[in-house]
Design a protein around this motif. Structure first.
Motif, PDB file in Angstrom:
ATOM      1  N   ALA A 437       4.683  28.290  12.234  1.00 34.63           N
ATOM      2  CA  ALA A 437       3.902  27.615  13.279  1.00 34.63           C
ATOM      3  C   ALA A 437       4.640  26.429  13.869  1.00 34.63           C
ATOM      4  N   LEU A 438       5.503  25.791  13.084  1.00 36.86           N
ATOM      5  CA  LEU A 438       6.170  24.581  13.537  1.00 36.86           C
ATOM      6  C   LEU A 438       7.497  24.854  14.224  1.00 36.86           C
ATOM      7  N   VAL A 439       8.013  26.079  14.105  1.00 36.45           N
ATOM      8  CA  VAL A 439       9.335  26.380  14.674  1.00 36.45           C
ATOM      9  C   VAL A 439       9.307  27.542  15.655  1.00 36.45           C
ATOM     10  N   TRP A 440       8.170  28.214  15.759  1.00 31.04           N
ATOM     11  CA  TRP A 440       8.020  29.346  16.669  1.00 31.04           C
ATOM     12  C   TRP A 440       8.113  28.867  18.110  1.00 31.04           C
ATOM     13  N   GLY A 441       8.813  29.623  18.935  1.00 31.68           N
ATOM     14  CA  GLY A 441       8.973  29.231  20.333  1.00 31.68           C
ATOM     15  C   GLY A 441       7.751  29.453  21.189  1.00 31.68           C
ATOM     16  N   ASN A 442       6.789  30.269  20.733  1.00 32.50           N
ATOM     17  CA  ASN A 442       5.567  30.545  21.485  1.00 32.50           C
ATOM     18  C   ASN A 442       5.893  30.942  22.928  1.00 32.50           C
ATOM     19  N   PRO A 443       6.690  32.014  23.113  1.00 32.84           N
ATOM     20  CA  PRO A 443       7.188  32.338  24.454  1.00 32.84           C
ATOM     21  C   PRO A 443       6.108  32.685  25.464  1.00 32.84           C
ATOM     22  N   ASN A 444       5.008  33.298  24.996  1.00 34.11           N
ATOM     23  CA  ASN A 444       3.907  33.673  25.902  1.00 34.11           C
ATOM     24  C   ASN A 444       2.620  33.004  25.423  1.00 34.11           C
ATOM     25  N   PRO A 445       2.464  31.721  25.673  1.00 34.78           N
ATOM     26  CA  PRO A 445       1.325  30.984  25.122  1.00 34.78           C
ATOM     27  C   PRO A 445      -0.007  31.524  25.629  1.00 34.78           C
ATOM     28  N   VAL A 446      -0.967  31.606  24.716  1.00 33.60           N
ATOM     29  CA  VAL A 446      -2.314  32.060  25.050  1.00 33.60           C
ATOM     30  C   VAL A 446      -3.282  30.946  24.683  1.00 33.60           C
ATOM     31  N   GLY A 447      -3.950  30.421  25.687  1.00 29.75           N
ATOM     32  CA  GLY A 447      -4.958  29.405  25.458  1.00 29.75           C
ATOM     33  C   GLY A 447      -6.237  29.780  26.167  1.00 29.75           C
ATOM     34  N   SER A 448      -7.072  28.782  26.411  1.00 25.23           N
ATOM     35  CA  SER A 448      -8.306  29.011  27.163  1.00 25.23           C
ATOM     36  C   SER A 448      -8.409  28.047  28.333  1.00 25.23           C
ATOM     37  N   GLY A 449      -7.295  27.376  28.658  1.00 23.71           N
ATOM     38  CA  GLY A 449      -7.304  26.352  29.688  1.00 23.71           C
ATOM     39  C   GLY A 449      -7.371  26.899  31.096  1.00 23.71           C
ATOM     40  N   PRO A 450      -7.412  26.025  32.084  1.00 21.35           N
ATOM     41  CA  PRO A 450      -7.602  26.455  33.481  1.00 21.35           C
ATOM     42  C   PRO A 450      -6.395  27.166  34.080  1.00 21.35           C
ATOM     43  N   PHE A 451      -5.236  27.118  33.411  1.00 25.08           N
ATOM     44  CA  PHE A 451      -4.051  27.810  33.901  1.00 25.08           C
ATOM     45  C   PHE A 451      -3.473  28.674  32.793  1.00 25.08           C
ATOM     46  N   ALA A 452      -3.095  29.905  33.140  1.00 24.79           N
ATOM     47  CA  ALA A 452      -2.486  30.834  32.192  1.00 24.79           C
ATOM     48  C   ALA A 452      -0.991  30.908  32.453  1.00 24.79           C
ATOM     49  N   PHE A 453      -0.230  30.990  31.380  1.00 29.48           N
ATOM     50  CA  PHE A 453       1.221  31.105  31.527  1.00 29.48           C
ATOM     51  C   PHE A 453       1.567  32.398  32.250  1.00 29.48           C
ATOM     52  N   ALA A 454       2.531  32.308  33.194  1.00 26.66           N
ATOM     53  CA  ALA A 454       2.947  33.479  33.963  1.00 26.66           C
ATOM     54  C   ALA A 454       4.345  33.936  33.581  1.00 26.66           C
ATOM     55  N   ASP A 455       5.362  33.096  33.797  1.00 27.32           N
ATOM     56  CA  ASP A 455       6.724  33.502  33.500  1.00 27.32           C
ATOM     57  C   ASP A 455       7.615  32.275  33.403  1.00 27.32           C
ATOM     58  N   ALA A 456       8.850  32.521  32.942  1.00 28.92           N
ATOM     59  CA  ALA A 456       9.787  31.424  32.752  1.00 28.92           C
ATOM     60  C   ALA A 456      11.196  31.964  32.609  1.00 28.92           C
ATOM     61  N   THR A 457      12.160  31.124  32.916  1.00 30.02           N
ATOM     62  CA  THR A 457      13.566  31.372  32.635  1.00 30.02           C
ATOM     63  C   THR A 457      14.137  30.095  32.041  1.00 30.02           C
ATOM     64  N   VAL A 458      14.838  30.221  30.934  1.00 27.72           N
ATOM     65  CA  VAL A 458      15.357  29.066  30.222  1.00 27.72           C
ATOM     66  C   VAL A 458      16.198  28.186  31.142  1.00 27.72           C
ATOM     67  N   ASP A 459      15.904  26.871  31.093  1.00 22.33           N
ATOM     68  CA  ASP A 459      16.627  25.860  31.866  1.00 22.33           C
ATOM     69  C   ASP A 459      16.562  26.100  33.368  1.00 22.33           C
TER      70      ASP A 459
END
Length: 643
Positions: A437-459
């Motif tokens: 839990a403390l070192v996982w990158g969580n690449p596709n975060p899932v929450g319940s907030g008003p915005f959902a993660f879509a995509d990303a490219t490192v840096d």
């Protein structure tokens, strides 16, 4: 790790000096067997490189030079942000460092910074290694108090910090940001890039649409070209990894949507870490950009200084024993996670149990999450009364302090429970138990907030889309939430990593960005002011630049030595020379609040330790005398030695 001071036989000197054996980067005092050939005291000063934080680098250079002038062999060690945070917050491997403490909302933050309970834990909780039972008692007392009594106890704590200097407050920076005035309506006059700031934005071209809340009138509408995101290069993809040991580098396997009709709020950030890691519990990847809050809701949220029910619809307090209150919360009905799973009271129970022990009881000792530790440590018990009702119990905390625990991000049990396993990661002290839990990158975060993660490219970038099932998207929401319904009038918010503040301003000027999410360097203020289409925002921060001491090691364990070092910094001069005036010098970590006692208020110079010199120029003779008065001595060649 510095190759500092002292000769091979440390034990004899520790015995002679009566010092407890400790670990750390500073080697112990010269050996008692080697008194005829003492070695010069050496210290390293760790900080960020100039391209990451120019102010921190310049502060560290001034400190390093002044340490050298008083006879200390000081070395400046620039480090990348993740590396610095790992050394200071995880491995506690440092002598001195210059950095910024994250912004905070309540003075109970001092308990996190200074209580000996946290001295062996990773994170911002007591990274200095302070162990003082009388200070612990004061920190615990203030958490149980409210009103005037708490203010008096907090004053005593601040005086203790000013006297003993486990860290030295330098200045509270002003946060400078800019927006394009014609891109969106609803810019907060104190724009900081917070979740609620984004929730109030409306594309200017839609301002006359009947779907826009009546708070925006036709006279406020500004005609402008829609922010169109250009077609993405089909080859721009990211690579996903399932190897937990390399999780901090993980990113999502997605391709940015090539939709030229997408209305996008275009933001710039100068911190690349969110593009690399989206784990809300990874302390070395979390900083001053509140992107986590876009994805993860909390039971309550602070809005304009007030705490509003958020994921919780309502709550009631039982305070018969005001030092051990209980709160019963009712969740909003019909809430879901971004993956469609229902959010229930069991998820809330899981969140608080998980923050207290990310191993979920599988390890011999708990492994608490280093982020949100101050808040989670207030909770003594949590249980679900039914599917939408939760009860939280607090040990030794007044309601005034306990409410802070309602602001932690809610985590979905069906995703995070699998991260309770043991993990090992290069760069983190192997002597400490670590969970995935403390070192996982969580690449596709899932929450319940008003915005959902879509995509990303490192840096490069990361983006989010409005979550249409969020409670704010429901038409029957009104009252205090009415200003936040505008989030669903644009299609995406995108954060582009830009390596410098000057480049951020240039993108705004060229209409290739709408706002800066990260604070900008003071040097950009003039360019922003000259730009015709840009608005300028300056907001004081509650986070502060500071000098941190590793008090686990000698001579940094000696408050007299720390005081002598602290007096080498001319805070008033540094505010002008380093921050261009966009900062406030301070003595107390609570500066800017109504908790600072009058004797610690800034009045032209440090109230406790005035600078040994004037206008930034060190009076070397007087500064050396301070070290002599503290019990330290010099060789004939002017080198500072211990003893």
């Amino acid at each position: 790790m510095s190759d500092a001071i002292f000769t091979p036989s440390r034990r004899s000197v520790l015995a002679a000096a009566g010092l407890a054996a400790t670990t750390g980067c500073v080697r112990r005092v010269r050996s008692a067997l080697d008194r005829e050939t003492p070695r010069q005291l050496s210290l390293s000063v760790k900080t960020l490189p100039a391209d990451a934080d120019p102010a921190a680098t310049r502060l560290a250079r001034v400190l390093t030079e002044n340490l050298r002038q008083v006879g200390i062999n000081a070395t400046l060690v620039p480090m990348e942000l993740e590396e610095l945070y790992r050394d200071v917050l995880l491995n506690q491997s440092f002598d001195l460092y210059i950095g910024t403490f994250p912004a905070f909302d309540d003075p109970d933050v001092l308990r996190l910074l200074l209580h000996s309970q946290f001295a062996v834990e990773p994170g911002w909780q007591n990274p200095f290694g302070v162990s003082d039972l009388s200070l612990d008692e004061l920190l615990e007392t203030q958490a149980m108090q409210s009103g005037r009594d708490r203010k008096q106890t907090l004053a005593a704590i601040q005086r203790r910090v000013a006297r003993d200097q486990p860290f030295t407050v330098i200045a509270f920076p002003d946060e400078i940001r800019a927006t394009r005035a014609t891109s969106f309506l609803g810019w907060n006059p104190q724009w900081t890039g917070s979740t609620t700031d984004f929730l109030q934005l409306t594309p200017a071209e839609l301002a006359t649409s009947p779907s826009i809340p009546p708070a925006i009138s036709e006279s406020d509408a500004i005609a402008t070209e829609t922010n169109r995101e250009p077609p993405a290069d089909a080859s721009t993809t990211t690579t996903q990894t399932t190897d937990t040991e390399s999780a901090p580098e993980a990113t999502a396997t997605t391709t940015p949507t090539a939709d030229s009709d997408m209305v996008t709020a275009r933001m710039t950030i100068v911190d690349p870490r969110p593009t690399r890691n989206r784990n809300p519990l990874a302390v070395e990847f979390r900083g001053g950009i509140p992107l986590t809050d876009l994805v993860y809701d909390s039971l309550a949220k602070r809005v304009d200084g007030s705490l509003l029910p958020w994921a919780a619809e309502s709550w009631s307090w039982e305070t018969a024993d005001s030092t051990m209150p209980t709160v019963t919360l009712t969740l909003r009905s019909g809430q879901t996670w971004h993956d469609g799973e229902p959010l229930t009271a069991e998820d809330v129970v899981f969140t608080y149990e998980f923050l207290a022990d990310t191993s979920l009881g599988e390890f011999s000792t708990p492994v608490p999450a280093p982020v949100y530790r101050a808040e989670s440590s207030l909770v003594s018990g949590v249980r679900a009364l039914d599917g939408e009702t939760v009860e939280l119990e607090f040990a030794h905390a007044s309601p005034e302090v306990a409410v802070n625990a309602l602001t932690v991000p809610l985590l979905p049990e069906h995703i995070w429970e699998e991260t309770a396993r043991r993990a090992s990661v290069a760069g983190i002290d192997t002597g400490r138990q670590v969970t995935e839990a403390l070192v996982w990158g969580n690449p596709n975060p899932v929450g319940s907030g008003p915005f959902a993660f879509a995509d990303a490219t490192v840096d490069t970038f990361l983006s989010f889309t409005p979550f249409e099932d969020h409670f704010l998207a429901r038409e029957d929401e009104d009252g205090p939430f009415e200003p936040f319904l505008n989030a669903f009038t644009f299609d995406r918010v995108r954060f582009d990593y830009v390596p410098s503040s000057a480049a951020c301003v240039e993108l705004l000027t060229l209409d290739r960005a709408d706002a800066t999410a990260s604070p900008l360097a003071p040097q950009t203020a003039r360019d922003i002011g000259r730009a015709e289409d840009l608005d300028f925002y300056v907001t004081p921060s509650t986070g502060f630049y500071h000098l941190g001491f590793n008090v686990r090691t000698a001579p940094l364990s000696d408050p007299r030595f720390r005081r002598a070092v602290a007096s080498l910094l001319d805070k008033q001069h540094l505010v002008g020379s380093v921050f261009g005036g966009y900062a406030t010098p301070a003595t107390s970590p609570l500066d800017g609040t109504n908790f600072v006692p009058s004797d610690l208020e800034w009045d032209g110079e440090d109230a406790e330790l005035p600078f040994v010199g004037s206008n930034g120029e060190l009076n070397v003779e007087r500064a050396r005398q301070r070290f002599k008065d503290a019990g330290y001595r010099y060789t004939e060649g002017g080198k500072l030695v211990y003893g």
